[in-house]
Design a protein around this motif. Structure first.
Motif, PDB file in Angstrom:
ATOM      1  N   GLU A  98       0.837  -1.206   0.000  1.00 42.04           N
ATOM      2  CA  GLU A  98       0.000   0.000   0.000  1.00 42.04           C
ATOM      3  C   GLU A  98       0.869   1.251   0.000  1.00 42.04           C
ATOM      4  O   GLU A  98       0.565   2.246  -0.677  1.00 42.04           O
ATOM      5  CB  GLU A  98      -0.914  -0.008   1.229  1.00 42.04           C
ATOM      6  N   GLU A  99       1.975   1.183   0.735  1.00 44.56           N
ATOM      7  CA  GLU A  99       2.891   2.331   0.788  1.00 44.56           C
ATOM      8  C   GLU A  99       3.515   2.584  -0.581  1.00 44.56           C
ATOM      9  O   GLU A  99       3.642   3.730  -1.025  1.00 44.56           O
ATOM     10  CB  GLU A  99       3.983   2.060   1.826  1.00 44.56           C
ATOM     11  N   ILE A 100       3.900   1.504  -1.259  1.00 45.61           N
ATOM     12  CA  ILE A 100       4.498   1.640  -2.586  1.00 45.61           C
ATOM     13  C   ILE A 100       3.475   2.161  -3.587  1.00 45.61           C
ATOM     14  O   ILE A 100       3.776   3.033  -4.413  1.00 45.61           O
ATOM     15  CB  ILE A 100       5.072   0.286  -3.051  1.00 45.61           C
ATOM     16  N   GLU A 101       2.263   1.608  -3.529  1.00 43.02           N
ATOM     17  CA  GLU A 101       1.209   2.069  -4.439  1.00 43.02           C
ATOM     18  C   GLU A 101       0.921   3.551  -4.217  1.00 43.02           C
ATOM     19  O   GLU A 101       0.682   4.305  -5.166  1.00 43.02           O
ATOM     20  CB  GLU A 101      -0.044   1.240  -4.240  1.00 43.02           C
ATOM     21  N   ARG A 102       0.952   3.969  -2.956  1.00 41.85           N
ATOM     22  CA  ARG A 102       0.753   5.388  -2.640  1.00 41.85           C
ATOM     23  C   ARG A 102       1.858   6.229  -3.268  1.00 41.85           C
ATOM     24  O   ARG A 102       1.594   7.259  -3.901  1.00 41.85           O
ATOM     25  CB  ARG A 102       0.735   5.555  -1.111  1.00 41.85           C
ATOM     26  N   LYS A 103       3.104   5.754  -3.121  1.00 44.72           N
ATOM     27  CA  LYS A 103       4.237   6.484  -3.679  1.00 44.72           C
ATOM     28  C   LYS A 103       4.122   6.585  -5.198  1.00 44.72           C
ATOM     29  O   LYS A 103       4.359   7.647  -5.785  1.00 44.72           O
ATOM     30  CB  LYS A 103       5.537   5.788  -3.285  1.00 44.72           C
ATOM     31  N   VAL A 104       3.751   5.462  -5.843  1.00 42.66           N
ATOM     32  CA  VAL A 104       3.624   5.451  -7.303  1.00 42.66           C
ATOM     33  C   VAL A 104       2.519   6.405  -7.749  1.00 42.66           C
ATOM     34  O   VAL A 104       2.675   7.146  -8.730  1.00 42.66           O
ATOM     35  CB  VAL A 104       3.352   4.023  -7.810  1.00 42.66           C
ATOM     36  N   HIS A 105       1.399   6.402  -7.007  1.00 40.36           N
ATOM     37  CA  HIS A 105       0.279   7.289  -7.341  1.00 40.36           C
ATOM     38  C   HIS A 105       0.701   8.752  -7.233  1.00 40.36           C
ATOM     39  O   HIS A 105       0.420   9.574  -8.124  1.00 40.36           O
ATOM     40  CB  HIS A 105      -0.904   6.991  -6.408  1.00 40.36           C
ATOM     41  N   ILE A 106       1.394   9.072  -6.148  1.00 41.02           N
ATOM     42  CA  ILE A 106       1.863  10.452  -5.952  1.00 41.02           C
ATOM     43  C   ILE A 106       2.848  10.835  -7.054  1.00 41.02           C
ATOM     44  O   ILE A 106       2.770  11.933  -7.629  1.00 41.02           O
ATOM     45  CB  ILE A 106       2.510  10.603  -4.561  1.00 41.02           C
ATOM     46  N   GLU A 107       3.759   9.929  -7.368  1.00 43.81           N
ATOM     47  CA  GLU A 107       4.758  10.217  -8.402  1.00 43.81           C
ATOM     48  C   GLU A 107       4.087  10.446  -9.753  1.00 43.81           C
ATOM     49  O   GLU A 107       4.470  11.348 -10.506  1.00 43.81           O
ATOM     50  CB  GLU A 107       5.751   9.061  -8.492  1.00 43.81           C
ATOM     51  N   ASN A 108       3.082   9.629 -10.080  1.00 42.13           N
ATOM     52  CA  ASN A 108       2.375   9.795 -11.353  1.00 42.13           C
ATOM     53  C   ASN A 108       1.687  11.157 -11.438  1.00 42.13           C
ATOM     54  O   ASN A 108       1.687  11.798 -12.491  1.00 42.13           O
ATOM     55  CB  ASN A 108       1.350   8.681 -11.536  1.00 42.13           C
ATOM     56  N   GLU A 109       1.099  11.594 -10.328  1.00 40.01           N
ATOM     57  CA  GLU A 109       0.437  12.895 -10.341  1.00 40.01           C
ATOM     58  C   GLU A 109       1.446  14.029 -10.483  1.00 40.01           C
ATOM     59  O   GLU A 109       1.173  15.039 -11.145  1.00 40.01           O
ATOM     60  CB  GLU A 109      -0.404  13.082  -9.076  1.00 40.01           C
ATOM     61  N   LEU A 110       2.612  13.861  -9.888  1.00 37.20           N
ATOM     62  CA  LEU A 110       3.645  14.884 -10.016  1.00 37.20           C
ATOM     63  C   LEU A 110       4.174  14.975 -11.452  1.00 37.20           C
ATOM     64  O   LEU A 110       4.690  16.006 -11.868  1.00 37.20           O
ATOM     65  CB  LEU A 110       4.812  14.592  -9.066  1.00 37.20           C
ATOM     66  N   HIS A 111       4.021  13.896 -12.210  1.00 39.06           N
ATOM     67  CA  HIS A 111       4.462  13.910 -13.603  1.00 39.06           C
ATOM     68  C   HIS A 111       3.387  14.447 -14.543  1.00 39.06           C
ATOM     69  O   HIS A 111       3.611  14.525 -15.747  1.00 39.06           O
ATOM     70  CB  HIS A 111       4.890  12.507 -14.041  1.00 39.06           C
ATOM     71  N   GLY A 112       2.239  14.784 -13.993  1.00 36.34           N
ATOM     72  CA  GLY A 112       1.194  15.392 -14.801  1.00 36.34           C
ATOM     73  C   GLY A 112       1.263  16.907 -14.739  1.00 36.34           C
ATOM     74  O   GLY A 112       2.279  17.504 -14.370  1.00 36.34           O
ATOM     75  N   ASN A 113       0.177  17.542 -15.083  1.00 38.18           N
ATOM     76  CA  ASN A 113       0.084  18.999 -15.005  1.00 38.18           C
ATOM     77  C   ASN A 113      -0.114  19.391 -13.541  1.00 38.18           C
ATOM     78  O   ASN A 113      -1.130  19.048 -12.927  1.00 38.18           O
ATOM     79  CB  ASN A 113      -1.092  19.491 -15.858  1.00 38.18           C
ATOM     80  N   LEU A 114       0.833  20.117 -12.973  1.00 34.58           N
ATOM     81  CA  LEU A 114       0.781  20.458 -11.551  1.00 34.58           C
ATOM     82  C   LEU A 114      -0.419  21.336 -11.217  1.00 34.58           C
ATOM     83  O   LEU A 114      -0.898  21.329 -10.079  1.00 34.58           O
ATOM     84  CB  LEU A 114       2.077  21.148 -11.120  1.00 34.58           C
ATOM     85  N   LYS A 115      -0.920  22.053 -12.187  1.00 32.14           N
ATOM     86  CA  LYS A 115      -2.102  22.891 -11.939  1.00 32.14           C
ATOM     87  C   LYS A 115      -3.347  22.040 -11.688  1.00 32.14           C
ATOM     88  O   LYS A 115      -4.321  22.509 -11.098  1.00 32.14           O
ATOM     89  CB  LYS A 115      -2.343  23.833 -13.120  1.00 32.14           C
ATOM     90  N   ASP A 116      -3.304  20.788 -12.156  1.00 31.65           N
ATOM     91  CA  ASP A 116      -4.456  19.896 -11.965  1.00 31.65           C
ATOM     92  C   ASP A 116      -4.444  19.227 -10.596  1.00 31.65           C
ATOM     93  O   ASP A 116      -5.393  18.539 -10.230  1.00 31.65           O
ATOM     94  CB  ASP A 116      -4.461  18.816 -13.056  1.00 31.65           C
ATOM     95  N   THR A 117      -3.357  19.357  -9.859  1.00 31.43           N
ATOM     96  CA  THR A 117      -3.288  18.764  -8.520  1.00 31.43           C
ATOM     97  C   THR A 117      -3.819  19.760  -7.490  1.00 31.43           C
ATOM     98  O   THR A 117      -4.106  20.915  -7.809  1.00 31.43           O
ATOM     99  CB  THR A 117      -1.829  18.411  -8.160  1.00 31.43           C
ATOM    100  N   ALA A 118      -3.926  19.285  -6.261  1.00 33.60           N
ATOM    101  CA  ALA A 118      -4.369  20.167  -5.171  1.00 33.60           C
ATOM    102  C   ALA A 118      -3.180  20.789  -4.445  1.00 33.60           C
ATOM    103  O   ALA A 118      -3.315  21.270  -3.315  1.00 33.60           O
ATOM    104  CB  ALA A 118      -5.237  19.378  -4.191  1.00 33.60           C
ATOM    105  N   ILE A 119      -2.008  20.766  -5.083  1.00 31.06           N
ATOM    106  CA  ILE A 119      -0.825  21.394  -4.485  1.00 31.06           C
ATOM    107  C   ILE A 119      -1.038  22.907  -4.445  1.00 31.06           C
ATOM    108  O   ILE A 119      -1.454  23.516  -5.427  1.00 31.06           O
ATOM    109  CB  ILE A 119       0.434  21.064  -5.299  1.00 31.06           C
TER     110      ILE A 119
END
Length: 662
Positions: free
Chosen positions: A403-424
């Protein structure tokens, strides 16, 4: 004619079949007299003479299938070919059997024997067997297993297999006593041509044995020596299944062994072991020293675990051990022994200044997974969990790790997208002068409230961005978002306080990033002296020439430089002498010790004296109580950041509270 086993003209001419012998270029080097009988019947026949090229003749007469079969034999692609064809002679159609076989000439050249015979239904004629066996050991037997013919090589071979063998003696041992009799018996019973590889230990060597049933009963048998091929196969198998350095099973063999155990339903446990610090040894002392350590490690693993086990090397410095033990308590004892024994001998396997340690991950069959791929993956996951904890550690696989790895992969994938589309988003925490309670600057902080994971801490997602190569884009996104707001504050409210931005050590060596930073400063009309670059103490300030160059580049433009988390990192005091630090930020760790530990308070005294000598500002982070403020004021420290003064606030809230209202 130079042939390894000479073809006697009497044998050729005794046959009514049409026979041609070719060399490796397709030239005719021999032919039998049967051709003379039909040379007046077909215009094709007179062209077939010694030293003419038979393959050219086949091509000119468009006999492409025969031509192709001969060329395959001459190239070594096949050993034999046969097919039924028709031919027109005096306006009559005749069927004939075209056969061609490989023939070994002198100097290991490959020739061919071609036989044209009137077609009749048979498995293989005796003539074929005799011709085919010319370069091999050959004998024939009748249905009572009496030898009816044997060539010279066959006599030599049988004498080696059975030293008392005498072809001429009626008292000679029977074929029933040889290693190949069960195979010959099977061919005799089934009456089907077969071939098999048979090892003869009395010689010792390998032969490929071919046996052909004879129509009248009995067998024709020939042996082809394949010891060289077997040695090559053995070498290839060793390369495919064993590690060339340690001679341990490699990853491929490990997979095969585990799959066999799983197929048999045998429980086992799987240790995945990584040698921490090994890469530095290769880099600093060379691969010869590194290889010697790997060999020592292989011996260590084999000697340390006494239980039934298999030790494999599956990567550069990665080893695998699997054992039939599956009890967690007993496995913990094994893992602890590995760690403790390795600690005792690690100095002899290491080199000065580079300590070695083990990280171990353990998965179990069938408790954790039901296939080899997952067991490898899960043990590897557990091993990386051990790496995070400390040196010389082991961990059992748990599904929460996935679950920890899947979380990391999910976060990494979102960081590789358009940052404006995230809740950062970004907040600022004001910094204050306690003497007049005025804002002296702000630090920009990044926040992420994720729709699935909720609040993700900055160390987590910034660390992922740093390791995945997205930290540059994330930092530039921060700069653009904040600078656009700060530009408005300058224009509308005359804002002129420093804006602190955290830069990771990886970015400090990136000149492209700093070129872009100058571009953004100029684009948004931000005075360079308002930009405060915060770096942490673990940056390699004294060794990385790129960092040195980039810091000098920033100072040239007037950008400020702060050393964050001071006192908890790895910087030497010499760094403070060699680098133009504008501000030291004392870490919250020391602030929390005020009133509790006198040693921490003594260190704070030292920090203040150091700052005075360096003529740089000092700011205390994480200040939460009046007692902390009063104590630090008594030391002469007046710059603060922390919840006692203000929590981090949104950009709009900062504007409303500290700019509009003031």
């Amino acid at each position: 004619m130079d042939i390894a086993v000479p073809l006697k003209n009497t044998i050729l001419n005794a046959s009514e079949d049409l026979i041609i012998v070719l060399d490796d270029t397709g030239n005719i080097i021999n032919m039998n007299s049967a051709w003379k009988k039909i040379e007046t019947l077909n215009e094709f026949v007179p062209l077939i003479v010694k030293n003419s090229n038979f393959t050219d003749l086949l091509e000119s007469t468009q006999n492409y299938e025969q031509l192709d079969s001969i060329q395959q034999i001459l190239r070594g692609d096949t050993d034999e070919f046969q097919k039924k064809f028709t031919i027109s002679i005096e306006q009559k159609q005749y069927y004939y059997l075209f056969r061609t076989y490989k023939l070994t000439l002198s100097s290991n050249r490959v020739g061919a024997i071609i036989i044209y015979s009137a077609y009749k239904q048979e498995v293989v004629s005796e003539m074929k067997n005799i011709l085919e066996s010319m370069t091999d050991a050959f004998f024939s037997v009748d249905k009572s297993w009496n030898i009816t013919y044997i060539n010279e090589y066959g006599k030599t071979l049988l004498s080696q297999v059975l030293p008392s063998f005498d072809y001429k003696s009626s008292e000679s041992p029977s074929l029933l006593e040889t290693e190949f009799f069960p195979f010959l018996q099977q061919v005799m019973l089934e009456q089907e041509t077969r071939q098999q590889e048979i090892f003869i230990p009395s010689i010792p060597t390998w032969f490929e044995v071919k046996a052909y049933p004879i129509e009248e009963g009995g067998l024709s048998v020939f042996f082809h020596h394949i010891a060289e091929r077997k040695n090559i196969e053995k070498d290839l198998r060793n390369l495919a299944y064993f590690d060339f350095l340690t001679h341990l099973p490699n990853r491929r063999m490990t997979y095969d062994l585990l799959q066999r155990k799983i197929k048999n339903g045998e429980p086992f446990s799987f240790f995945y072991i990584d040698l921490d610090g090994f890469k530095l040894i290769n880099d600093m002392y060379g691969h010869t020293r590194g290889d010697a350590i790997l060999v020592e490690m292989a011996n260590f693993f084999n000697q340390t675990i006494k239980e039934d086990k298999v030790v494999s090397r599956v990567g550069g410095d990665e080893f695998v051990i699997f054992t039939d033990e599956v009890d967690k308590e007993k496995l913990s004892i094994i893992a602890n022994k590995l760690v403790q024994d390795f600690q005792e001998i690690s100095e002899s396997k290491s080199v000065p200044s580079i300590p070695l340690s083990l990280s171990i991950g353990i998965s179990r069959y069938p408790q954790d997974a039901s296939n080899t791929d997952l067991l490898f993956r899960y043990a590897n996951v557990a091993m990386y969990t051990s790496k995070k904890r400390s040196i010389n550690n082991f961990s059992f696989f748990e599904y929460s790790m996935i679950e920890e790895i899947e979380r990391k992969v999910h976060i990494e994938n979102e960081l590789h997208g358009n940052l404006k589309d995230t809740a950062i988003h970004f907040v600022v925490q004001p910094q204050f002068n306690s003497t007049n309670n005025e804002v002296i600057g702000v630090e920009v902080l990044t926040r992420w409230i994720h729709p699935k994971y909720g609040y993700i801490t900055p160390p987590e997602f910034i660390g992922i961005a740093d390791n995945s190569g997205r930290i540059e884009e994330l930092t530039k996104y921060l700069i653009c978002e904040v600078f656009s707001k700060v530009s408005k504050w300058i224009q509308d409210y005359g804002f002129n306080k420093p804006v602190a931005i955290n830069i990771t050590p990886k970015l400090l060596g990136n000149r492209k990033f700093f070129n872009d930073l100058i571009h953004f400063i100029q684009f948004y009309n931000i005075p360079p002296q308002m930009v405060d670059i915060e770096i942490t103490e673990n940056a390699n300030l004294d060794t990385d020439q790129n960092i040195l160059s980039n810091i000098a580049f920033c100072r040239k433009y007037g950008i400020r430089l702060s050393l964050d988390d001071f006192g908890t990192g790895y910087s030497k005091l010499a760094d403070l002498v060699d680098f133009p630090i504008d501000k030291l930020k004392i870490d919250k760790y020391f602030v929390d010790k005020i009133g509790k530990e006198t040693n921490a308070e003594l260190i704070l005294h030292t920090f203040m004296n150091l700052a005075k000598g360096l003529k740089c500002d000092v700011l205390a982070e994480g200040v939460e109580t009046k007692e902390q403020v009063d104590y630090l004021n008594s030391l002469g420290l007046t710059y603060f950041q922390g919840y006692y003064f203000s929590k981090p606030v949104s950009l709009d809230e900062f504007e409303q509270t500290y700019l509009i209202n003031n």
